[in-house]
Design an enzyme around this catalytic site. Structure first.
Site, PDB file in Angstrom:
ATOM      1  CG  ASP A  98       1.280   0.004  11.071  1.00 48.20           C
ATOM      2  OD1 ASP A  98       0.383   0.539  11.730  1.00 48.20           O
ATOM      3  OD2 ASP A  98       1.513   0.311   9.894  1.00 48.20           O
ATOM      4  CG  ASP A 108      -0.431  -0.329   2.502  1.00 49.12           C
ATOM      5  OD1 ASP A 108       0.801  -0.460   2.618  1.00 49.12           O
ATOM      6  OD2 ASP A 108      -1.216  -0.451   3.462  1.00 49.12           O
TER       7      ASP A 108
END
Length: 889
Positions: A481, A71
């Site tokens: 993350d 992404d």
């Protein structure tokens, strides 16, 4: 677990950080800055994964040719010989950083050398550039680009749907692209060079994840989400007649053309109330399979179904693996076995708890089995075993109670593909890695198949901070993350990320300069403390205590001796403590949200910066006073560091194009500053081991110098600069952090926003070399001995990629070079980087570019190229540097 991709840096970028500003010009209008060049070898500090893999694409004509898209971290090609992935978009530069987000990939099944990528990260104002379609005729070794008149969203909601980009399997000059934001369906008839909207297509989509979102992120119309062809309705060289298109519209999600895109109709009888995430056509079986969810993903989904459409009769059949009433997730990942028609698989992509689910059918969806089921709740019976020994951090250090397991089968499982040539191989992407198996058909016989990470080489983490202590581990990282890692060996995957606590995102870290075993980090966590400490160089951690009001990690600084800390968290003002944060006191004289750092010599001196003002504390952070210095950047896109070993020596980088922007140096603790005139823009600053004979540490910066954006090094306090990266190694945005290694001269660690931690090692181990003016390169008249290493780094049918290393083995420096050779088999160069090349017949001449003209004695320079070949691809046997014969290594 995966949350929204790291947006804080991007929001800062949207404020203007990435907008260009002209360099300082001489009277004749040209930039006059002294630059030199060095040859670097670039690698990733291995993490193996760390990010969302929303798309996997196998070529349908050639075995073992596969691609993966991420992404925000570019695209990759599978290397079967090493079972690794090769990054393909590292050449994307600073100004086009959004093109590291890949919304779709397409591999040409007529000509496997051709591959296409639809790129662009955000459709709202966070991304300053429009989207583009990248096209390659050499499997991604080099690219050409067509800019689009609209934005694409590789990191937007719905990015796991697709593929939005598709090549006609019968007439490969025809491509289709589904656009977001109401821009409709687009077509190219010249292999992706030009594009025009298919005005006959009747529905541009209308689904918005959250229409009330004023940022434009969740409120964007997700548009056209996939295109698939029925190859049985065309013949070679003629456009395929039947084309199916998925639209983000809960009531009208699937359309078809039966006249090669001339007219389009909504498929009658289709399900409503759902979005078709994927449409996979099995021409051999005569079915279009569709996975549906009531949400767009990749995080959300409440209900879902799987359907089968008979292309010959128009009959719809609900083949959902479970009843809709029993779903609490949507379906997305979808694949068929091209070797075994009737075998179909799907994923429950948004089943976060207790785990994702994968379903398999061998009778076209009439019956299904699950990857796991309950033997007796909460105990599970798995059809698979998991081996994460190559990436042990995938357990997250967790020891969950049943029915959860560690490691998990996955989450955000929107990509799932069976190898079209090998029924035993399957790959699927998750929010943290890419998994695969090579004995999938064990599932059908009732025995277990083995799932392992198949992700080596694919590095997709967003880097917020970096530290390289003078002893202990060479690298500590603060990541989005996955928190961060302690690398004791850059070539090996660490056994675990930082834990106790495990921040979802680490925002800042620091170590005590004279006591590197003391380390502190801050970060974000849904519930729990936002600060942690280590007394063994980051190997083990314990949580601190938050002051009242803390909502996010912010920045943190450790005193040089490790005896106190200053913390500027989100949600609360700047705080200080002695010891390890069991209690905190508010600092005075400094505004909330300031960036904080420590002096690396004086344990009671700390620094801060906020909105153009520099602040200094000499009492351990209790009180700060604003410096009287002016002229510093007005905004907060600033990073600064104090030099180890010298009290009060501080460097500050940052700014924006509409104001002060560059690199500043203070030798008196921020009382006054000098702006470096030879640096146009700078965004991060770091220090590393001094060059041989130098008394000052080496500077590293992500900057624009002499009109060139890159990673630069200086061994003389910024008087001259060496660009150490090249146009093939740019990695988009690199402004979050940079540091040298205090133990290895020339080694630099570079942050990226999606390509992990990059580190480079210099071929110039001595640290010598001055600069040259890139706008006025000297004549190439080198003398002395030379050695050439010619290496073919990649080869495919009709094409190849090669690297050439030219070493100065003489006693004098070169101030320009020209290398010549003759190909033995009439090979032809198509594209060159880090050199200018010309070719006449089989004879090639390669000449330095402006920034790599200087080659010191004992040093080397490298360049590369792609080319074509037929029959044989032999290596040249002789090279000449001007009139000098070189030794061939």
């Amino acid at each position: 677990m995966r949350r929204t991709r790291i947006l804080t840096a991007v929001l800062a970028l949207a404020a203007g950080l990435l907008a260009g500003t002209p360099p300082a010009l001489a009277a004749d209008g040209t930039a006059k800055v002294s630059l030199a060049a060095d040859t670097y070898t670039w690698k990733n500090a291995r993490i193996d994964g760390g990010g969302f893999v929303p798309g996997i694409v196998f070529n349908r004509k050639e075995k073992n040719l596969a691609y993966a898209r991420t992404d925000i971290g570019g695209a990759y090609r599978w290397q079967e010989s090493s079972k690794t992935w090769t990054p393909l978009l590292d050449s994307v530069g600073w100004d086009d950083w959004g093109h590291t987000g890949v919304v779709s990939l397409a591999s040409d099944s007529v000509d496997p050398n051709r591959v296409y990528a639809a790129v662009g990260t955000y459709t709202n104002g966070w991304d300053p550039t429009n989207g583009a379609v990248m096209r390659s005729s050499n499997r991604g070794a080099s690219w050409q680009k067509t800019d689009l008149p609209f934005k694409l969203g590789g990191n937007m909601p719905g990015r796991g749907m697709g593929e939005r980009l598709a090549v006609d399997p019968n007439k490969n000059s025809v491509l289709y692209l589904g656009a977001p934001s109401g821009k409709g369906l687009w077509r190219s008839t010249d292999s992706g060079v030009t594009w025009s909207q298919v005005t006959a297509f009747p529905n541009v989509g209308n689904y918005q994840q959250d229409p009330s979102d004023t940022s434009g992120y969740a409120s964007d119309n997700q548009g056209i989400v996939w295109v698939t062809f029925d190859e049985s309705t065309g013949t070679s060289g003629n456009a395929t007649r039947a084309i199916y298109v998925g639209v983000a519209d809960l009531q009208n999600s699937v359309y078809r053309s039966t006249d090669a895109g001339g007219t389009w109709t909504r498929l009658a009888g289709q399900p409503t109330g759902y979005l078709a995430h994927k449409g996979v056509l099995d021409a051999a079986g005569g079915y279009l399979y569709l996975s549906y969810s009531d949400k767009s993903g990749p995080y959300d989904g409440g209900k879902g179904q799987v359907w089968r459409y008979a292309t010959a009769t128009g009959a719809w059949t609900n083949i959902s693996p479970v009843a809709e009433a029993d779903t609490y997730y949507g379906f997305s990942g979808l694949t068929v076995d091209r070797q075994k028609p009737g075998t179909v698989m799907a994923t429950a992509y948004s089943s976060w708890w207790p785990d994702t689910q994968i379903f398999r059918s061998t009778d076209s969806g009439a019956t299904w089995t699950k990857a796991w089921d309950y033997s007796s709740y909460p105990n599970r019976a798995n059809h698979y075993t998991m081996d994460v020994s190559s990436s042990p951090w995938l357990t997250w250090g967790a020891n969950p109670s049943p029915p959860e397991q560690a490691p998990k089968l996955g989450w955000m499982t929107e990509s799932l593909e069976i190898d079209p040539f090998n029924s035993n191989r399957m790959m699927y992407g998750t929010g943290a890695t890419l998994y695969g198996t090579e004995n999938l058909t064990n599932w059908d016989s009732g025995s277990q198949f083995t799932i392992k990470p198949m992700v080596q080489g694919l590095e997709e983490t967003a880097v917020n901070d970096l530290a390289s202590p003078p002893s202990g581990a060479p690298l500590l990282s603060a990541l989005g993350d996955v928190g961060g890692f302690r690398h004791t060996d850059l070539t090996k995957v660490p056994s675990m990320m930082f834990t106790s606590p495990n921040f979802t995102t680490t925002t800042s870290l620091d170590f005590a300069e004279t006591n590197p075993n003391t380390v502190v980090r801050t970060g974000n966590l849904d519930s729990g403390p936002h600060i942690a400490f280590s007394t063994d160089n980051g190997a083990n951690w314990f949580a601190g205590t938050d002051p009242s009001g803390v909502s996010g990690g912010g920045t943190v600084a450790a005193a040089s001796d490790g005896g106190r800390f200053v913390w500027s968290p989100e949600g609360a003002g700047v705080q200080y403590t002695t010891g390890f944060g069991s209690s905190w006191s508010a600092s005075s004289g400094i505004p909330a949200g300031a960036i904080v750092e420590s002096d690396r010599v004086d344990a009671k001196t700390f620094y801060g910066f906020k909105s153009g003002k520099f602040y200094v504390s000499t009492d351990g952070g209790a009180t700060f006073a604003a410096s009287a210095a002016t002229g510093l950047p007005a905004g907060d896109s600033v990073r600064f560091k104090a030099l180890p070993g010298v009290k009060g020596d501080v460097w500050l980088a940052g700014g924006a194009s509409d104001g002060a922007y560059g690199l500043w140096h203070s030798t008196n603790g921020g009382t006054s500053w000098t702006k470096l005139a030879n640096v146009d823009q700078a965004d991060a600053i770091g220090f590393g081991k001094a060059a041989t004979g130098a008394s000052y540490q080496t500077l590293y910066t992500s900057a624009k110098i002499g009109g060139v954006r890159g990673i630069f090094r200086s061994t003389d306090k910024g008087a001259s600069w060496t660009r150490v990266n090249d146009d093939a190694h740019q990695w988009g945005w690199t402004g979050a952090a940079i540091t040298g290694d205090p133990r290895v001269y020339g080694r630099v660690y570079v942050s990226t926003n999606g390509r992990g931690v990059i580190y480079g090692d210099s071929s110039d181990t001595s640290g010598g070399g001055g600069g040259t003016d890139p706008t006025d390169p000297p004549d190439p008249t080198p003398t002395g001995a030379c050695t050439v290493t010619y290496k073919i780094t990649n080869q495919w049918s009709g094409g190849f990629q090669a690297d050439v290393q030219l070493s100065n083995t003489g006693s004098g420096a070169w101030t320009g070079w020209t290398l010549g050779w003759t190909f033995p088999n009439a090979q032809t160069i198509s594209q060159t980087w880090n050199a200018e090349s010309t070719q006449s017949g089989s004879t090639v001449t390669a000449k330095n570019v402006g920034w790599n003209a200087n080659v010191a004695a004992g040093s080397s320079v490298s360049f590369g190229f792609t080319g074509s070949w037929s029959g044989t691809n032999g290596k040249p046997t002789a090279f000449k540097l001007g009139d000098q014969n070189c030794t061939v290594a």
